[in-house]
Design a protein around this motif. Sequence first.
Motif, PDB file in Angstrom:
ATOM      1  N   LEU A 114      19.754  36.915   3.282  1.00 56.57           N
ATOM      2  CA  LEU A 114      21.174  36.849   2.922  1.00 56.57           C
ATOM      3  C   LEU A 114      22.039  37.734   3.805  1.00 56.57           C
ATOM      4  O   LEU A 114      23.204  37.449   4.030  1.00 56.57           O
ATOM      5  N   GLY A 115      21.458  38.837   4.272  1.00 54.04           N
ATOM      6  CA  GLY A 115      22.221  39.741   5.118  1.00 54.04           C
ATOM      7  C   GLY A 115      21.337  40.847   5.652  1.00 54.04           C
ATOM      8  O   GLY A 115      20.191  40.990   5.253  1.00 54.04           O
ATOM      9  N   TYR A 116      21.894  41.627   6.553  1.00 52.88           N
ATOM     10  CA  TYR A 116      21.149  42.737   7.126  1.00 52.88           C
ATOM     11  C   TYR A 116      22.118  43.801   7.623  1.00 52.88           C
ATOM     12  O   TYR A 116      23.305  43.553   7.799  1.00 52.88           O
ATOM     13  N   CYS A 117      21.579  44.979   7.826  1.00 55.51           N
ATOM     14  CA  CYS A 117      22.352  46.074   8.387  1.00 55.51           C
ATOM     15  C   CYS A 117      21.453  46.831   9.343  1.00 55.51           C
ATOM     16  O   CYS A 117      20.300  47.104   9.026  1.00 55.51           O
ATOM     17  N   ALA A 118      21.957  47.121  10.507  1.00 55.28           N
ATOM     18  CA  ALA A 118      21.228  47.922  11.488  1.00 55.28           C
ATOM     19  C   ALA A 118      22.196  48.975  12.000  1.00 55.28           C
ATOM     20  O   ALA A 118      23.179  48.663  12.653  1.00 55.28           O
ATOM     21  N   GLU A 119      21.911  50.219  11.656  1.00 56.35           N
ATOM     22  CA  GLU A 119      22.765  51.316  12.087  1.00 56.35           C
ATOM     23  C   GLU A 119      21.875  52.437  12.606  1.00 56.35           C
ATOM     24  O   GLU A 119      21.093  53.018  11.850  1.00 56.35           O
ATOM     25  N   VAL A 148      18.843  54.213  13.791  1.00 57.65           N
ATOM     26  CA  VAL A 148      17.419  53.921  13.572  1.00 57.65           C
ATOM     27  C   VAL A 148      17.166  53.291  12.212  1.00 57.65           C
ATOM     28  O   VAL A 148      16.036  52.949  11.881  1.00 57.65           O
ATOM     29  N   TYR A 149      18.202  53.124  11.396  1.00 52.62           N
ATOM     30  CA  TYR A 149      18.042  52.588  10.041  1.00 52.62           C
ATOM     31  C   TYR A 149      18.220  51.082  10.038  1.00 52.62           C
ATOM     32  O   TYR A 149      19.131  50.543  10.647  1.00 52.62           O
ATOM     33  N   ARG A 150      17.314  50.402   9.315  1.00 49.22           N
ATOM     34  CA  ARG A 150      17.340  48.944   9.209  1.00 49.22           C
ATOM     35  C   ARG A 150      17.181  48.558   7.751  1.00 49.22           C
ATOM     36  O   ARG A 150      16.402  49.169   7.017  1.00 49.22           O
ATOM     37  N   MET A 151      17.915  47.548   7.337  1.00 50.44           N
ATOM     38  CA  MET A 151      17.790  47.048   5.975  1.00 50.44           C
ATOM     39  C   MET A 151      18.091  45.553   5.986  1.00 50.44           C
ATOM     40  O   MET A 151      18.981  45.099   6.697  1.00 50.44           O
ATOM     41  N   SER A 152      17.310  44.798   5.221  1.00 51.19           N
ATOM     42  CA  SER A 152      17.602  43.377   5.075  1.00 51.19           C
ATOM     43  C   SER A 152      17.752  43.079   3.588  1.00 51.19           C
ATOM     44  O   SER A 152      17.151  43.737   2.749  1.00 51.19           O
ATOM     45  N   VAL A 153      18.574  42.076   3.285  1.00 51.25           N
ATOM     46  CA  VAL A 153      18.806  41.645   1.901  1.00 51.25           C
ATOM     47  C   VAL A 153      18.422  40.186   1.821  1.00 51.25           C
ATOM     48  O   VAL A 153      18.913  39.365   2.585  1.00 51.25           O
ATOM     49  N   SER A 154      17.488  39.868   0.921  1.00 52.79           N
ATOM     50  CA  SER A 154      17.061  38.490   0.749  1.00 52.79           C
ATOM     51  C   SER A 154      17.289  38.023  -0.671  1.00 52.79           C
ATOM     52  O   SER A 154      17.617  38.816  -1.540  1.00 52.79           O
ATOM     53  N   GLU A 155      17.084  36.715  -0.857  1.00 55.92           N
ATOM     54  CA  GLU A 155      17.281  36.127  -2.169  1.00 55.92           C
ATOM     55  C   GLU A 155      16.312  36.716  -3.191  1.00 55.92           C
ATOM     56  O   GLU A 155      15.239  37.206  -2.833  1.00 55.92           O
ATOM     57  N   PHE A 168      12.594  44.278  15.195  1.00 49.29           N
ATOM     58  CA  PHE A 168      11.916  45.241  14.336  1.00 49.29           C
ATOM     59  C   PHE A 168      10.482  44.760  14.232  1.00 49.29           C
ATOM     60  O   PHE A 168      10.229  43.583  14.335  1.00 49.29           O
ATOM     61  N   CYS A 169       9.545  45.626  14.011  1.00 54.91           N
ATOM     62  CA  CYS A 169       8.154  45.196  13.877  1.00 54.91           C
ATOM     63  C   CYS A 169       7.552  45.842  12.648  1.00 54.91           C
ATOM     64  O   CYS A 169       7.595  47.054  12.498  1.00 54.91           O
TER      65      CYS A 169
END
Length: 160
Positions: A16-21, A23-30, A116-117
């Motif tokens: 649904l969305g993501y944020c990369a700032e 070294v921080y990474r976050m994803s938002v899914s259903e 990202f890995c």
Amino acid sequence: MEEIGHVKHNNLVKLLGYCAEGVYRMSVSEYVDNGNLHYWLHEFPGQVSPLTWTIRSNIIHNVAKGLAYLHEENKPKILPGSIKSSTILLDENWNPNISDYGLAKLLSPESSHILFCTCSSHVSTNTSIEGSDIYGFGVLMMEIISGKIHVLHSQLQGSL
């Protein structure tokens, strides 16, 4: 991440969305109703698991279809690198959805780059990453069939 946002398959969780700032990474899914497969295989408090052999077979078959889509049909190719029971989410009908593929390696025919890995170890070649997905799928199949968590031989040595 834009490419990953356009990925559509019945056996993949929708990003649904993501944020990369920095070294921080976050994803938002259903949201997926029945949580992750790890819970139902290893933490379910009931005496009889709702995961019948038919459901388990369906999970294996549909995870394979989702991986095949990511590896073969999607352009650029997406290699999750971390297939395990905690990254397989189950919907209300026990259908599997691969999650965390958004934190993966993207491979295009012209070049390859890492967004990202989620791999636990550093892998230097594309073939090794593809192999780790195949190996992870095999380990997942054994976990679904046996109901046992995969333990590396080196982990056993350290606990003795």
